[in-house]
Design a protein around this motif. Structure first.
Motif, PDB file in Angstrom:
ATOM      1  N   ILE A 253       0.826  -1.204   0.000  1.00  0.00           N
ATOM      2  CA  ILE A 253       0.000   0.000   0.000  1.00  0.00           C
ATOM      3  C   ILE A 253       0.861   1.255   0.000  1.00  0.00           C
ATOM      4  O   ILE A 253       0.448   2.308  -0.475  1.00  0.00           O
ATOM      5  N   ALA A 254       2.089   1.151   0.503  1.00  0.00           N
ATOM      6  CA  ALA A 254       2.974   2.309   0.537  1.00  0.00           C
ATOM      7  C   ALA A 254       3.357   2.788  -0.854  1.00  0.00           C
ATOM      8  O   ALA A 254       3.810   3.918  -1.025  1.00  0.00           O
ATOM      9  N   PHE A 255       3.147   1.928  -1.870  1.00  0.00           N
ATOM     10  CA  PHE A 255       3.518   2.294  -3.232  1.00  0.00           C
ATOM     11  C   PHE A 255       2.311   2.567  -4.110  1.00  0.00           C
ATOM     12  O   PHE A 255       2.410   3.278  -5.094  1.00  0.00           O
ATOM     13  N   ALA A 256       1.162   2.012  -3.773  1.00  0.00           N
ATOM     14  CA  ALA A 256      -0.012   2.195  -4.640  1.00  0.00           C
ATOM     15  C   ALA A 256      -1.283   1.924  -3.866  1.00  0.00           C
ATOM     16  O   ALA A 256      -1.871   0.863  -3.985  1.00  0.00           O
ATOM     17  N   VAL A 257      -1.731   2.906  -3.074  1.00  0.00           N
ATOM     18  CA  VAL A 257      -3.014   2.774  -2.396  1.00  0.00           C
ATOM     19  C   VAL A 257      -4.128   2.689  -3.418  1.00  0.00           C
ATOM     20  O   VAL A 257      -5.124   2.049  -3.237  1.00  0.00           O
ATOM     21  N   SER A 258      -3.963   3.373  -4.517  1.00  0.00           N
ATOM     22  CA  SER A 258      -4.920   3.337  -5.617  1.00  0.00           C
ATOM     23  C   SER A 258      -4.126   3.479  -6.901  1.00  0.00           C
ATOM     24  O   SER A 258      -2.966   3.876  -6.887  1.00  0.00           O
ATOM     25  N   PRO A 259      -4.727   3.100  -8.019  1.00  0.00           N
ATOM     26  CA  PRO A 259      -3.992   3.160  -9.286  1.00  0.00           C
ATOM     27  C   PRO A 259      -3.912   4.563  -9.872  1.00  0.00           C
ATOM     28  O   PRO A 259      -3.703   4.720 -11.058  1.00  0.00           O
ATOM     29  N   ILE A 260      -4.066   5.575  -9.047  1.00  0.00           N
ATOM     30  CA  ILE A 260      -3.934   6.936  -9.543  1.00  0.00           C
ATOM     31  C   ILE A 260      -2.519   7.178 -10.037  1.00  0.00           C
ATOM     32  O   ILE A 260      -2.286   7.920 -10.976  1.00  0.00           O
ATOM     33  N   GLY A 261      -1.560   6.577  -9.395  1.00  0.00           N
ATOM     34  CA  GLY A 261      -0.174   6.790  -9.773  1.00  0.00           C
ATOM     35  C   GLY A 261       0.645   5.555  -9.549  1.00  0.00           C
ATOM     36  O   GLY A 261       0.160   4.520  -9.107  1.00  0.00           O
ATOM     37  N   ASN A 262       1.947   5.668  -9.870  1.00  0.00           N
ATOM     38  CA  ASN A 262       2.907   4.574  -9.670  1.00  0.00           C
ATOM     39  C   ASN A 262       2.544   3.328 -10.465  1.00  0.00           C
ATOM     40  O   ASN A 262       2.883   2.207 -10.059  1.00  0.00           O
ATOM     41  N   ASN A 263       1.875   3.503 -11.607  1.00  0.00           N
ATOM     42  CA  ASN A 263       1.453   2.343 -12.385  1.00  0.00           C
ATOM     43  C   ASN A 263       2.628   1.567 -12.969  1.00  0.00           C
ATOM     44  O   ASN A 263       2.489   0.388 -13.291  1.00  0.00           O
ATOM     45  N   ASP A 264       3.775   2.231 -13.102  1.00  0.00           N
ATOM     46  CA  ASP A 264       4.925   1.585 -13.732  1.00  0.00           C
ATOM     47  C   ASP A 264       5.941   1.081 -12.731  1.00  0.00           C
ATOM     48  O   ASP A 264       7.076   0.765 -13.098  1.00  0.00           O
ATOM     49  N   LEU A 265       5.560   1.002 -11.460  1.00  0.00           N
ATOM     50  CA  LEU A 265       6.443   0.401 -10.459  1.00  0.00           C
ATOM     51  C   LEU A 265       6.320  -1.117 -10.508  1.00  0.00           C
ATOM     52  O   LEU A 265       5.244  -1.656 -10.780  1.00  0.00           O
ATOM     53  N   CYS A 266       7.397  -1.802 -10.212  1.00  0.00           N
ATOM     54  CA  CYS A 266       7.352  -3.266 -10.204  1.00  0.00           C
ATOM     55  C   CYS A 266       8.399  -3.797  -9.244  1.00  0.00           C
ATOM     56  O   CYS A 266       9.230  -3.052  -8.721  1.00  0.00           O
ATOM     57  N   GLY A 267       8.356  -5.098  -9.020  1.00  0.00           N
ATOM     58  CA  GLY A 267       9.272  -5.744  -8.093  1.00  0.00           C
ATOM     59  C   GLY A 267       8.694  -5.812  -6.695  1.00  0.00           C
ATOM     60  O   GLY A 267       7.736  -5.121  -6.371  1.00  0.00           O
ATOM     61  N   ARG A 268       9.261  -6.693  -5.883  1.00  0.00           N
ATOM     62  CA  ARG A 268       8.750  -6.851  -4.531  1.00  0.00           C
ATOM     63  C   ARG A 268       8.684  -5.514  -3.819  1.00  0.00           C
ATOM     64  O   ARG A 268       9.598  -4.704  -3.929  1.00  0.00           O
ATOM     65  N   PRO A 269       7.553  -5.283  -3.111  1.00  0.00           N
ATOM     66  CA  PRO A 269       6.445  -6.185  -2.781  1.00  0.00           C
ATOM     67  C   PRO A 269       5.316  -6.181  -3.815  1.00  0.00           C
ATOM     68  O   PRO A 269       4.272  -6.773  -3.559  1.00  0.00           O
ATOM     69  N   LEU A 270       5.503  -5.508  -4.964  1.00  0.00           N
ATOM     70  CA  LEU A 270       4.501  -5.511  -6.019  1.00  0.00           C
ATOM     71  C   LEU A 270       4.764  -6.677  -6.964  1.00  0.00           C
ATOM     72  O   LEU A 270       5.541  -7.576  -6.666  1.00  0.00           O
ATOM     73  N   SER A 271       4.137  -6.659  -8.127  1.00  0.00           N
ATOM     74  CA  SER A 271       4.302  -7.741  -9.086  1.00  0.00           C
ATOM     75  C   SER A 271       5.715  -7.756  -9.653  1.00  0.00           C
ATOM     76  O   SER A 271       6.422  -6.742  -9.671  1.00  0.00           O
ATOM     77  N   ARG A 272       6.125  -8.933 -10.140  1.00  0.00           N
ATOM     78  CA  ARG A 272       7.470  -9.105 -10.677  1.00  0.00           C
ATOM     79  C   ARG A 272       7.668  -8.249 -11.923  1.00  0.00           C
ATOM     80  O   ARG A 272       6.770  -8.090 -12.746  1.00  0.00           O
ATOM     81  N   CYS A 273       8.859  -7.667 -12.022  1.00  0.00           N
ATOM     82  CA  CYS A 273       9.168  -6.859 -13.205  1.00  0.00           C
ATOM     83  C   CYS A 273       9.332  -7.767 -14.427  1.00  0.00           C
ATOM     84  O   CYS A 273       9.891  -8.874 -14.334  1.00  0.00           O
ATOM     85  N   LYS A 274       8.841  -7.317 -15.561  1.00  0.00           N
ATOM     86  CA  LYS A 274       8.982  -8.067 -16.804  1.00  0.00           C
ATOM     87  C   LYS A 274      10.376  -7.861 -17.380  1.00  0.00           C
ATOM     88  O   LYS A 274      10.896  -6.756 -17.393  1.00  0.00           O
ATOM     89  N   SER A 275      10.964  -8.948 -17.900  1.00  0.00           N
ATOM     90  CA  SER A 275      12.292  -8.856 -18.508  1.00  0.00           C
ATOM     91  C   SER A 275      12.147  -8.551 -19.982  1.00  0.00           C
ATOM     92  O   SER A 275      11.670  -9.396 -20.755  1.00  0.00           O
TER      93      SER A 275
END
Length: 621
Positions: A217-239
């Motif tokens: 939640i510290a990175f994306a309480v809502s999808p208003i922003g930070n849509n391009d963040l990835c990696g733990r604790p969010l979804s895995r980054c695409k290679s």
């Protein structure tokens, strides 16, 4: 002649002594100079050089609003919720060597980030909920090694997050929520964060390893922003490139070779096996703890009459910021399988364990009344707590009273019948709440116009009630309406009659259309200059049409007496002394007797209620 000389010297000596003893302290002069850089600062009118800024004498009636002291020495400035603007003159504050805490939260400052680096010994800096903008230089916090808390949320900062923040050794509370920061997140030194929030920005890229265990939640309480963040604790980054796979295979082969070689050394193997066994035991304990933590971290629904959704759906739903309230920011989330919901962050609630929090929320969720709006669900983590409720599209009473709500064609605002219906509904809901929560000193505790939603028929819905047991004791008085009451300011106590005081202030706000200055005052301020005092002053002078809100008076006919009656009820409910204040039952019974049109004379009103005030004139514009 010698005697005259001696007498003259004695007089000069006494004058010098008097001037020396009455001279102001250097800190007072510095603060007065600092005040001159601020605009709209009537809240600081009691900054008086004749009063010791750190006077601990309880008999002293004077004080410096917003000045905090520690061991008789100036420690911080807490100038929050004062509608201040202008220029934060850091170059003047540098001359206060003991200054350790600085807060300007919830004001109207704008422009670029102040040069706070000059205050190298600062431990806490609060600039949240202002209108600061622009980029912050990468070295803006360089060498601020004592800084523990930095709150910049809900401003308009843009550009990259200053890299100098990542290496500050003492920093354990950082909130940059609700800005326009972009780019990659600096690689922060791993630490035990008490507060970490980068949500609702425009950050991108992989989250640094040092932040992998932070609540998502510290990175994306809502999808208003930070849509391009990835990696733990969010979804895995695409290679994006295949050579990453080749590198991974190569690294795997190297580790395999090392493992094979290690088998040749039996002694080392035995040590490794012992270590592995210990690790497995610790791992099992951690797994059990993690399982319990993950269970606690789910959305917990406290009402069974609404559709259920999960945390992932809530975090990925389209959303918009509704604004910042007493407890934190609120968001409107548009769920795919149901009506929109409101997500409210509960910042000052870190002092209650999960079980106690859960039980209390279930109790609040079970309360049912047409004028009460209980929560739908909550999310619990030590760092963050969210309160989820249904969305009401007509806004709250404060928006309609003070011009923030959009008016449809033909809508002249809140007329008298509507306002009377609203206050009757508030009274009914409050009575039910006091019956449903008999063990609480503050069954509501936060009754004010912004916490009264209005449905499409302008029926009131009370929100944010019953939260006092969950709020940390040292923070409740900063946020909650009940702690602005005379009994708390003077005697540091509250009671069930404190809710009646809040009801009285609400009635006066409803009738006059004036925002209560009570709620701009920090706990411990003077109980003067508030809405109730203004009404009493007007009563002593003369009743005039200026007392009542002009919008309410439009289109009215023969309702003046009823308005006077309700105003008198509000005055009786907002009495400063508790023993002179009406009880809730009596107040609501009197409210229920009121009609939309005149049905008795003013003389009957005053003979039945009693008053020392003569009503000289009541009219309309």
């Amino acid at each position: 002649m010698a005697r005259k000389v001696d007498l003259l010297l004695l007089i000069l000596f006494l004058v010098w002594c008097c001037n020396t003893s009455s001279s102001t302290s250097p800190e007072a002069e510095i603060l007065i100079k600092f005040k001159s850089s601020l605009s709209h600062n009537p809240a600081l009118d009691n900054w008086n050089v004749s009063i010791n800024i750190c006077d601990d004498d309880p008999k002293t009636t004077g004080f410096w609003t917003g000045v905090t002291c520690k061991d008789g020495t100036l420690f911080g400035l807490r100038l929050e919720n004062m509608s201040l603007s202008g220029f934060i003159n850091i170059s003047v504050l540098v001359n206060l060597p003991s200054l350790r805490s600085l807060s300007f939260m919830n004001n109207s400052f704008h422009g670029s980030m102040p040069p706070v680096r000059e205050l190298g010994a600062l431990r806490a800096l609060y600039l949240a909920y202002n209108k600061f903008s622009g980029t912050i230089s990468d070295d803006a916090f360089q060498d601020m090694r004592s800084l523990k808390t930095l709150r910049l949320e809900e401003n308009e900062f843009r550009g990259g997050i200053p890299g100098s923040l990542s290496s500050l050794p003492a920093l354990v509370e950082l909130s940059l929520e609700g800005n326009r920061f972009e780019g990659n997140i600096p690689d922060f030194i791993p630490r035990d964060w008490k507060l970490f929030d980068l949500s609702n920005n425009k950050l991108e890229g992989s989250i640094p390893p040092g932040l992998a265990n932070i609540d998502p939640i510290a990175f994306a309480v809502s999808p208003i922003g930070n849509n391009d963040l990835c990696g733990r604790p969010l979804s895995r980054c695409k290679s994006p490139k295949k050579w990453y796979i080749l590198i991974g295979v190569t690294v795997g082969i190297v580790f395999l070779a090392i493992a094979v070689i290690s088998h040749r050394y039996r002694r080392r193997k035995a040590l490794l096996l012992a270590a592995e066994e210990a690790h497995n035991k610790v791992g099992m304990a951690k797994a059990q703890s993690q399982e319990q933590t993950e269970e606690n971290a789910k959305l917990q629904f406290v009402r069974a009459d609404r559709p259920i959704f999960d945390l992932e759906e809530l975090l990925t739903a389209p959303a918009e910021v509704l604004g910042g309230g007493s407890f934190g920011s609120s968001y409107k989330a548009l769920l795919s399988n149901g009506p929109p919901v409101v997500v409210k962050r509960l910042r000052p609630m870190r002092c209650v364990g999960f079980e106690e929090f859960h039980e209390h929320m279930k109790k609040l969720g079970s309360i049912s009344h047409p004028n009460l709006f209980p929560p739908l669900a909550f999310y619990y983590r030590n760092e963050d707590k969210l309160l989820i409720s249904e969305f009401i599209g007509n806004g709250n009473l404060a928006d309609h009273l003070h011009g923030h709500a959009q008016r449809t064609p033909g809508n002249i605002g809140l007329d008298w019948p509507t306002r009377l219906r609203i206050i009757k509904g508030v009274g009914r809901g409050l009575v039910h709440l006091h019956r449903a929560l008999p063990s609480l000193s503050l069954p509501h505790g936060h009754l004010k116009s912004s916490n009264i939603l209005l449905n499409s028929n302008y029926e009131p819905l009370l929100t944010d009630f019953g939260l006092d047991p969950l709020v940390c004791q040292d923070q409740g008085h900063q946020f909650m309406a009940a702690y602005k009451s005379p009994e708390y300011i003077r005697h540091r106590r509250i009671s069930r009659k404190t809710d009646v005081w809040s009801l009285g202030i609400l009635i006066l706000e409803l009738l006059t259309g004036k925002f209560p200055a009570n709620y701009l005052r920090q706990g411990g301020g003077a109980a003067n200059g508030d809405l109730a005092a203004w009404v009493r002053s007007a009563v002593r002078e003369e009743w005039t049409a200026e007392v009542f809100d002009g919008d309410m008076m439009k289109g009215t006919k023969n309702e003046d007496g009823e308005m006077v009656r309700l105003l008198r009820i509000g005055m009786n409910c907002s009495e400063e002394e508790e023993d002179q204040r009406w009880g809730l039952k009596e107040a609501v019974e009197k409210i229920e007797e009121l009609k939309e049109t005149e049905n008795s004379t003013e003389d009957e009103f005053y003979s039945s209620y009693g008053s020392e005030v003569e009503v000289k004139s009541v009219g309309r514009e």
